[in-house]
Design an enzyme around this catalytic site. Structure first.
Site, PDB file in Angstrom:
ATOM      1  N   ARG A   1       0.743  -1.195   0.019  1.00  0.00           N
ATOM      2  CA  ARG A   1      -0.003  -0.007  -0.112  1.00  0.00           C
ATOM      3  C   ARG A   1       1.044   1.238   0.008  1.00  0.00           C
ATOM      4  NH1 ARG A   1      -2.215   0.229   6.215  1.00  0.00           N
ATOM      5  NH2 ARG A   1      -0.225   0.015   7.534  1.00  0.00           N
TER       6      ARG A   1
ATOM      7  N   ASN B   1      -4.719   6.735   3.612  1.00  0.00           N
ATOM      8  CA  ASN B   1      -4.523   6.325   4.594  1.00  0.00           C
ATOM      9  C   ASN B   1      -3.056   6.361   5.059  1.00  0.00           C
ATOM     10  OD1 ASN B   1      -5.408   4.248   6.953  1.00  0.00           O
ATOM     11  ND2 ASN B   1      -3.666   3.101   5.928  1.00  0.00           N
ATOM     12  N   GLU B   2      -2.635   6.853   6.145  1.00  0.00           N
ATOM     13  CA  GLU B   2      -1.246   6.956   6.671  1.00  0.00           C
ATOM     14  C   GLU B   2      -0.269   7.399   5.478  1.00  0.00           C
ATOM     15  OE1 GLU B   2      -1.503   3.610  10.226  1.00  0.00           O
ATOM     16  OE2 GLU B   2      -0.571   3.226   8.337  1.00  0.00           O
TER      17      GLU B   2
ATOM     18  N   CYS C   1       8.616   9.394  -4.106  1.00  0.00           N
ATOM     19  CA  CYS C   1       8.783   8.846  -5.158  1.00  0.00           C
ATOM     20  C   CYS C   1       9.618   9.548  -6.328  1.00  0.00           C
ATOM     21  CB  CYS C   1       7.441   8.818  -6.103  1.00  0.00           C
ATOM     22  SG  CYS C   1       7.405   8.404  -7.720  1.00  0.00           S
TER      23      CYS C   1
ATOM     24  N   CYS D   1      10.473   9.140  -9.633  1.00  0.00           N
ATOM     25  CA  CYS D   1       9.868   9.021 -10.913  1.00  0.00           C
ATOM     26  C   CYS D   1      10.587  10.506 -11.741  1.00  0.00           C
ATOM     27  CB  CYS D   1       8.670   8.591 -11.232  1.00  0.00           C
ATOM     28  SG  CYS D   1       7.397   9.806 -11.084  1.00  0.00           S
TER      29      CYS D   1
ATOM     30  N   CYS E   1       8.060  13.170 -10.861  1.00  0.00           N
ATOM     31  CA  CYS E   1       8.574  13.937  -9.651  1.00  0.00           C
ATOM     32  C   CYS E   1       9.816  14.642  -9.674  1.00  0.00           C
ATOM     33  CB  CYS E   1       8.529  12.777  -8.459  1.00  0.00           C
ATOM     34  SG  CYS E   1       6.828  12.096  -8.013  1.00  0.00           S
TER      35      CYS E   1
ATOM     36  N   GLU F   1      -7.342   5.183  15.287  1.00  0.00           N
ATOM     37  CA  GLU F   1      -6.590   3.644  15.341  1.00  0.00           C
ATOM     38  C   GLU F   1      -5.932   3.427  16.591  1.00  0.00           C
ATOM     39  OE1 GLU F   1      -4.628   1.715  12.035  1.00  0.00           O
ATOM     40  OE2 GLU F   1      -5.829   2.912  10.313  1.00  0.00           O
TER      41      GLU F   1
ATOM     42  N   PHE G   1      -3.171 -11.453  11.806  1.00  0.00           N
ATOM     43  CA  PHE G   1      -2.730 -11.882  13.362  1.00  0.00           C
ATOM     44  C   PHE G   1      -2.833 -10.387  14.189  1.00  0.00           C
ATOM     45  CE2 PHE G   1      -0.690 -15.968  11.528  1.00  0.00           C
ATOM     46  CZ  PHE G   1      -1.899 -16.501  12.003  1.00  0.00           C
TER      47      PHE G   1
END
Length: 666
Positions: free
Chosen positions: A110, A148-149, A154, A156, A159, A306, A356
């Protein structure tokens, strides 16, 4: 958002159970048993929301949202941009990030997207607009959670080109850039913008101005991407409110800058309780400092988006929370300004990396477990404390934490390449103030100092000229300033200040830095208090760095503590200097915890800062205030007496405060 209640819930991934309607039905029943009133949906749902390019499936999400809402459970809806689907990575390679060694990543994990790619942004716009049209005015959705987070970088070609444009806007000319980066060193003058590339292991890594500006650029790219997503949704849902979940001691983004774009700050809190290397109180103080940072970003309540109801699976050891710890950690968040206690995750995933990870409901699907029972108890307690929602914290002390300073100090060579221990330095000051019951905000160099009685400046290596002037004005008007070692060394381009240092503060402090000695790990120097000093201090040991200061001849500081050995024996290790209506304290090294406790106990009393608790508390018991509420928490594994009540192991008591009177709520 629902301000009349504290939110309780967490990340819910029903897309993993669409083939099990019995489990989805069971979830709703169990959520109500656990006093859950909010869930976060859609965080990593892109491959189901858009399984093939341009083919959108949102009905399943709408069914989940509306079924939860009919059962009294609201939704925080996430955009899915943190993890793009495989079909996109295969068809459009430019959306995949490039590492610093210039290797383009394969489809993986992610946070796996290029935040500059116009094509990726168009794909994000398309899915976000689908969500906004469907749910932008839906009363079930109380907040939008962008990505998210966010993190990572990058390298590339897209960028690289954007980085050069960013530098041109910042400096205007190559001449100005070369001067700011001191590029003449090692013959590094740039004569064409195209010669500039991001730092690379096989390329440039010695121009520290380049390293610092790359950090600034990466931070700005993440913030720009957040704004892009937010505005895509806002165009179709003008009343929507937005957050992004931030992280512990995070390095990649200047959260002070990002917070300006958020409606609500939220963060993901995963301390490792019950470590062999530290007490529960020490873990609690480390966590409290983070809570206070995220409250301080906007100066108002935040959300704990969270946390684990039990354990994590990605830390070195999967350690369960002991009985009572779920309540202590939840109410600690509320005490420090959180309007929510949310978990990752509601139900354990069957497979892949987080199968887990701790969850409220395990693979057995049972509600008669200790984890489920303690989660339910937290939910019930939050209902009893509903009045805490939206309440502010008092403004007392400020601790300066600045991301460009962190980047510059970590990127520099010397005086300790084995680690400067910046976060440890912050903790030395924070822990002593928190143990004294003083509310601490963590602020940047743009902050307004109005209303604080004390401002602490630890290792502010990169000190801006305007902030140095602000500190002087604050002391002149009657405030108390504490300045530690390795402050006021470089400017905003990481160029060493010329002339006396700490730059801009020598008149305030009544002294100047003459030299500095780096100590090896474990090496210390003895320090002795000065007899009859205006602030009595204990003997202590200096470590990490030892600055050697020379007192000003015209208006010298008064030494409080002297080095007792080495070539700098008898030089001031701590000193005080009156300045206008206030005063400034100087600390030349890092000392032992007992020193900071004695120092701040005396200093806060001198500065007129009122402790949270009306009487001293036992060791390991922490007190925190939140507008009319007093939270007292026992971090000990055994019961203690505090404020006339017995607190069980890891127990919390809450009082309403009114005109000095206490009325117990919990």
């Amino acid at each position: 958002m629902q301000r009349e209640k504290l939110l309780h819930g967490g990340d819910y991934n029903p897309e993993q159970w669409l083939d099990r309607p019995d489990i989805l039905a069971q979830d709703v029943v169990m959520m109500k048993q656990a006093h859950v009133n909010v869930v976060t949906l859609g965080v990593f749902s892109w491959s189901l929301l858009e399984p093939r390019e341009g083919e959108y499936h949102l009905d399943w999400l709408a069914d989940i949202i509306h079924n939860l809402y009919s059962n009294g459970i609201f939704t925080i809806l996430a955009t899915p941009s943190a993890a793009r689907p495989a079909w996109m990575a295969q068809k459009y390679p430019e959306v995949r990030r490039v590492r610093s060694d210039r290797t383009r990543e394969l489809f993986r994990r992610r946070q796996n997207y290029c935040y500059t790619s116009p094509l990726y942004r168009e794909k994000v716009r398309a899915i976000d607009e689908q969500l906004a049209r469907r749910f932008g005015e839906d009363p079930a959705v109380i907040l939008w959670h962008i990505s998210n987070e966010m993190g990572g970088d990058c390298h590339c070609p897209l960028c690289q080109a954007e980085f050069r444009r960013w530098l041109q806007r910042r400096y205007g000319s190559l001449g100005a850039l070369n001067k700011a980066w001191n590029a003449r060193f090692w013959s590094h003058d740039y004569t064409d913008w195209e010669q500039i590339e991001s730092p690379a292991p096989q390329g440039e890594d010695a121009v520290q101005g380049l390293l610092l500006d790359w950090k600034r650029f990466v931070s700005s790219r993440h913030i720009d991407f957040f704004k892009f997503e937010r505005d895509c949704v806002r165009a179709l849902a003008p009343k929507a409110r937005f957050t992004a979940n931030l992280m512990y001691r995070f390095h990649d983004i200047d959260y002070h800058d990002l917070a300006r774009e958020l409606d609500v700050v939220s963060w993901d809190n995963y301390p490792t309780w019950h470590k062999a290397t530290e007490t529960v109180e020490q873990t609690a103080l480390d966590t409290a400092m983070m809570h206070d940072l995220f409250y301080s970003l906007k100066g108002k309540p935040f959300l704990m988006m969270e946390s684990s109801p039990s354990f994590t699976n990605w830390q070195p050891v999967t350690k369960q929370k002991k009985p009572g710890m779920a309540m202590l950690s939840a109410l600690q968040a509320v005490a420090h300004g959180s309007d929510s206690v949310c978990y990752f995750q509601w139900r354990a995933s069957r497979g892949a990396e987080e199968k887990f990870h701790g969850s409220v409901v395990g693979h057995d699907g049972r509600s008669d477990t200790r984890i489920f029972r303690e989660t339910s108890q937290v939910g019930a307690a939050l209902e009893e404390l509903a009045c805490a929602a939206g309440r502010q914290r008092p403004r007392q002390a400020a601790l300066v934490h600045d991301w460009p300073n962190l980047w510059a100090m970590e990127g520099s060579s010397g005086p300790r390449n084995c680690g400067m221990g910046y976060w440890k330095e912050l903790a030395c000051h924070y822990n002593a103030l928190a143990r004294a019951g003083i509310t601490v905000d963590l602020i940047g160099q743009d902050a307004d100092l109005t209303g604080y009685g004390l401002v602490v400046v630890p290792m502010l290596y990169l000190l801006r000229e305007d902030f140095a002037a602000k500190l002087c004005d604050f002391a002149r008007a009657g405030g108390t300033v504490v300045v530690s070692q390795w402050t006021g060394v470089v400017d905003e381009s990481d160029l060493c200040r010329l002339g006396d240092t700490p730059y801009g503060l020598t008149e305030l402090l009544g002294l100047r830095r003459a030299e500095i000695d780096g100590l090896y790990d474990g090496e210390t120097r003895r320090c002795q208090p000065v007899e009859n000093a205006p602030l009595p201090l204990p003997a202590t040991q200096a470590s990490v760095l030892c600055e050697v200061a020379v007192l000003d001849e015209a208006s010298p500081a008064t030494p409080l503590l002297l080095y007792g050995e080495d070539y700098f024996a008898d030089a001031p290790a701590a000193a005080v200097h009156p300045y206008g209506q206030g005063r400034a304290y100087y600390l030349a090294s890092r000392f032992t915890p007992d020193f900071y406790q004695a120092f701040y106990n005396a200093l806060t009393e001198e500065a007129g800062l009122e402790a949270a608790a009306p009487v001293p508390l036992p060791d390991g018991v922490l007190a925190t205030r939140r507008e009319g509420l007093l939270f007292v928490q026992n971090c000990n594994p055994a019961p203690v007496q505090a404020l006339g009540v017995e607190l069980p192991a890891y127990g919390t008591a809450v009082w309403q405060t009114n005109a000095g009177e206490l009325r117990r709520m919990l």
